[in-house]
Design a protein around this motif. Structure first.
Motif, mmCIF file in Angstrom:
data_model
loop_
_atom_site.group_PDB
_atom_site.id
_atom_site.type_symbol
_atom_site.label_atom_id
_atom_site.label_comp_id
_atom_site.label_asym_id
_atom_site.label_seq_id
_atom_site.Cartn_x
_atom_site.Cartn_y
_atom_site.Cartn_z
ATOM 1 N N LYS A 1 -1.689 -5.954 2.934
ATOM 2 C CA LYS A 1 -0.360 -6.289 3.641
ATOM 3 C C LYS A 1 0.658 -6.623 2.727
ATOM 4 O O LYS A 1 0.150 -6.963 1.537
ATOM 5 N N HIS A 2 1.857 -6.317 2.997
ATOM 6 C CA HIS A 2 2.963 -6.764 1.925
ATOM 7 C C HIS A 2 4.047 -7.640 2.947
ATOM 8 O O HIS A 2 4.007 -7.452 4.201
ATOM 9 N N PHE A 3 4.743 -8.522 2.235
ATOM 10 C CA PHE A 3 5.456 -9.552 2.800
ATOM 11 C C PHE A 3 7.097 -9.121 2.869
ATOM 12 O O PHE A 3 7.795 -9.538 3.625
ATOM 13 N N HIS A 4 7.089 -8.092 1.698
ATOM 14 C CA HIS A 4 8.531 -8.114 1.557
ATOM 15 C C HIS A 4 8.903 -6.544 1.408
ATOM 16 O O HIS A 4 10.207 -5.912 1.585
ATOM 17 N N ARG A 5 7.917 -5.301 2.105
ATOM 18 C CA ARG A 5 8.311 -4.260 2.172
ATOM 19 C C ARG A 5 7.704 -3.406 3.235
ATOM 20 O O ARG A 5 6.543 -3.733 3.552
ATOM 21 N N ALA A 6 8.382 -2.383 3.701
ATOM 22 C CA ALA A 6 7.641 -1.317 4.865
ATOM 23 C C ALA A 6 7.475 -0.022 4.153
ATOM 24 O O ALA A 6 7.822 0.070 2.803
ATOM 25 N N GLU A 7 6.543 0.668 4.462
ATOM 26 C CA GLU A 7 6.154 1.979 3.818
ATOM 27 C C GLU A 7 6.310 3.252 4.665
ATOM 28 O O GLU A 7 5.772 2.658 5.693
ATOM 29 N N HIS A 8 6.319 4.194 4.257
ATOM 30 C CA HIS A 8 6.321 5.592 5.072
ATOM 31 C C HIS A 8 5.435 6.673 4.357
ATOM 32 O O HIS A 8 5.864 6.820 2.966
ATOM 33 N N TRP A 9 4.465 7.012 4.599
ATOM 34 C CA TRP A 9 3.483 7.993 4.048
ATOM 35 C C TRP A 9 3.661 9.328 4.646
ATOM 36 O O TRP A 9 3.625 9.489 5.961
ATOM 37 N N VAL A 10 3.887 10.331 3.692
ATOM 38 C CA VAL A 10 4.064 11.590 4.278
ATOM 39 C C VAL A 10 2.672 12.428 3.377
ATOM 40 O O VAL A 10 2.698 12.390 2.367
ATOM 41 N N VAL A 11 1.975 13.029 4.419
ATOM 42 C CA VAL A 11 0.892 13.601 3.653
ATOM 43 C C VAL A 11 1.368 15.223 3.168
ATOM 44 O O VAL A 11 2.054 15.881 4.032
ATOM 45 N N VAL A 12 1.204 15.359 1.973
ATOM 46 C CA VAL A 12 1.679 16.743 1.272
ATOM 47 C C VAL A 12 0.412 17.886 1.008
ATOM 48 O O VAL A 12 0.293 18.888 1.015
ATOM 49 N N ARG A 13 -0.714 16.989 0.930
ATOM 50 C CA ARG A 13 -1.948 18.033 0.707
ATOM 51 C C ARG A 13 -3.246 16.990 1.116
ATOM 52 O O ARG A 13 -3.339 16.005 0.977
ATOM 53 N N GLY A 14 -4.195 17.611 1.746
ATOM 54 C CA GLY A 14 -5.410 17.032 2.454
ATOM 55 C C GLY A 14 -5.190 16.493 3.721
ATOM 56 O O GLY A 14 -4.169 16.517 4.326
ATOM 57 N N THR A 15 -6.213 15.331 3.782
ATOM 58 C CA THR A 15 -6.154 14.543 5.157
ATOM 59 C C THR A 15 -6.444 13.142 4.614
ATOM 60 O O THR A 15 -7.275 12.774 3.786
ATOM 61 N N ALA A 16 -5.439 12.314 5.581
ATOM 62 C CA ALA A 16 -5.521 10.761 5.364
ATOM 63 C C ALA A 16 -6.356 10.119 6.686
ATOM 64 O O ALA A 16 -5.654 10.597 7.359
ATOM 65 N N GLU A 17 -7.042 9.227 6.280
ATOM 66 C CA GLU A 17 -7.515 8.504 7.304
ATOM 67 C C GLU A 17 -7.048 6.925 7.151
ATOM 68 O O GLU A 17 -7.255 6.412 6.150
ATOM 69 N N VAL A 18 -6.240 6.684 8.168
ATOM 70 C CA VAL A 18 -5.031 5.399 7.994
ATOM 71 C C VAL A 18 -5.515 4.275 8.864
ATOM 72 O O VAL A 18 -5.754 4.557 10.039
#
Length: 470
Positions: free
Chosen positions: A394-411
């Protein structure tokens, strides 16, 4: 020689003479400087000839452990990976290899090899090692000397002495790097380059270490006895190893022993010690220009052009090296390439991060590249190898946005597990517990956009990590 040579590859060094390609975070032995494989991989291949060599030992440090493992797996060769908890120079590393070899076989013959060398004739190299092993079995410490091809000032030299038989000669003296006049004389007098490769009877090496540097043997023996398994690695005991004297094997033993012998190696050798050496070893195009990447030369000859991304154009220049990476460019006459180390020291003193770190960072699960960095945002391209899993964090100071451009992510996001496919995205707010894994058979590539008041890598609170970094 009744037993096979136990090959030991030293690859913990961080060379700067091939900056900006080679840096502390990814040194030259792991970089494909010539063709597709790194010099480490090429060396391991040479030492995998089962007719001469046994199961290899690789001595490195924790920072490079997953790089070593990945490169071994990529060529399908297994080795014992030993991690030094702190750098104590080459004598402690040789003492470690000696202890491990004697644990396998009290009559073990050990070969110590550099990871950053290039050999032209692999079959002749293996035969030379076999020959050296025969001499080593007689209680000798055998170094492999290279017949010089030019009066080089960047190598130490060996003065051969009396003939010992079996193709070996006694070492009359080890000589430090000479000036140009002395180097020319050494060629005439039949001196050999010191390649840094040597083969020895393990019991003999241990006895010589005990005689000359007892402050190394006992701490190293204790560090090996207390070593622990950590995933695919053998981790030496840190407290014991730290007390070993810090000294090179050359000063500790080789320049003091009466048991040193030399065998000449005619197999074509280079330590790839600078960009001039890379040009020498590279395939040449028109007018002697060696080009790797998008490079063009007009009215110029004998140049080395290497570019990771940018187009490099050279007009009317001869005998220069232009090395362009994503974040740094080096331009130098090949004749001045030995000054690169001095340049790295200069930019290090100026606080430039590019002196030692790449923009693309290797991780055990894959790698990431910082594409854009602003005051409150950062964009990264992240690649996760098949089966790779990032830490639960986890992070205390940032948010994240993930965009998958290849393959498959299990989040994993807090209590949820979400499968994200190509051209899909997921948002991770500040403070959420999250993790990403690649369950597929191809590399997973994502674009990560970070937004927040602080974007440093130390704002990662690892909760769980399969690579034991938490």
């Amino acid at each position: 020689m009744s037993s096979k040579i136990i090959p030991v590859v030293m690859c913990g060094g961080a060379g700067t003479r091939l900056w900006p390609v080679s840096r502390d975070t990814m040194p030259k032995q792991f970089i494909p400087l010539l063709r597709q494989e790194s010099t480490f991989q090429r060396t391991i291949r040479l030492l995998s000839d089962a007719s001469v060599f046994g199961h290899a030992i690789v001595v490195t440090n924790a920072e490079y452990r997953f790089t070593v493992l990945d490169q071994l797996q990529a060529i399908g060769i297994a080795a014992e990976i030993v991690l030094e908890p702190t750098r104590r120079d080459s004598a402690a590393a040789v003492a470690t290899a000696t202890e491990l070899a004697l644990a396998r076989d009290d009559g073990a013959i050990v070969g110590v090899f550099a990871a950053d060398q290039v050999v032209q004739d692999g079959a002749l190299f293996v035969e030379t090692c076999r020959q050296a092993g025969v001499v080593a079995a007689q209680g000798r410490i055998v170094t492999i000397g290279i017949p010089p091809t030019n009066p080089a000032t960047g190598y130490g030299y060996i003065r051969p002495g009396m003939d010992l038989g079996d193709g070996a000669r006694q070492v009359a003296a080890f000589v430090e790097k000479p000036d140009a006049v002395r180097a020319a004389q050494y060629l005439l007098d039949g001196y050999l380059w010191n390649s840094g490769n040597f083969i020895f009877d393990a019991a003999t090496m241990r006895a010589e270490l005990e005689a000359f540097e007892p402050g190394i043997v006992a701490p190293v023996a204790e560090a090996v006895a207390k070593a622990k398994r950590d995933l695919d690695f053998l981790l030496l005991d840190a407290e014991s190893f730290a007390t070993a004297k810090k000294i090179s094997i050359d000063y500790a033993v080789m320049e003091r022993t009466q048991k040193a012998a030399v065998v000449a190696g005619h197999f074509g050798w280079s330590d790839v010690g600078g960009w001039a050496a890379v040009w020498d070893l590279s395939d040449k195009k028109e007018n002697g220009n060696a080009i790797d990447g998008r490079g063009y030369v007009l009215d110029g000859s004998n140049n080395l052009i290497r570019s990771e991304e940018a187009l490099v154009a050279v007009i009317g220049l001869d005998d220069i090296a232009v090395i362009s990476t994503r974040d740094a460019v080096l331009v130098t006459p090949k004749s001045k390439a030995d000054k690169v180390k001095d340049m790295v020291a200069l930019i290090t003193a100026k606080g430039e991060s590019e002196a030692g770190a790449h923009r693309e960072v290797q991780r055990p699960w894959g790698r990431y590249l910082s594409i854009d960095l602003g005051i409150r945002h950062q964009v990264k391209r992240i690649t996760v190898k098949p089966g790779g899993v990032l830490s639960l964090q986890k992070h205390f100071h940032r948010a994240e946005h993930w965009v998958v451009v290849r393959g498959t992510a299990e989040v994993t996001r807090n209590e949820e597990t979400i499968v994200v496919h190509e051209n899909e995205s997921i948002y991770l707010p500040i403070g959420c517990v999250h993790r990403m894994a690649n369950p597929g058979r191809i590399p997973l590539e994502i674009i990560e956009v970070q937004v927040g008041s602080y974007l440093g890598e130390d704002d990662i609170i690892r909760i769980e990590d399969i690579y034991r970094r938490s």
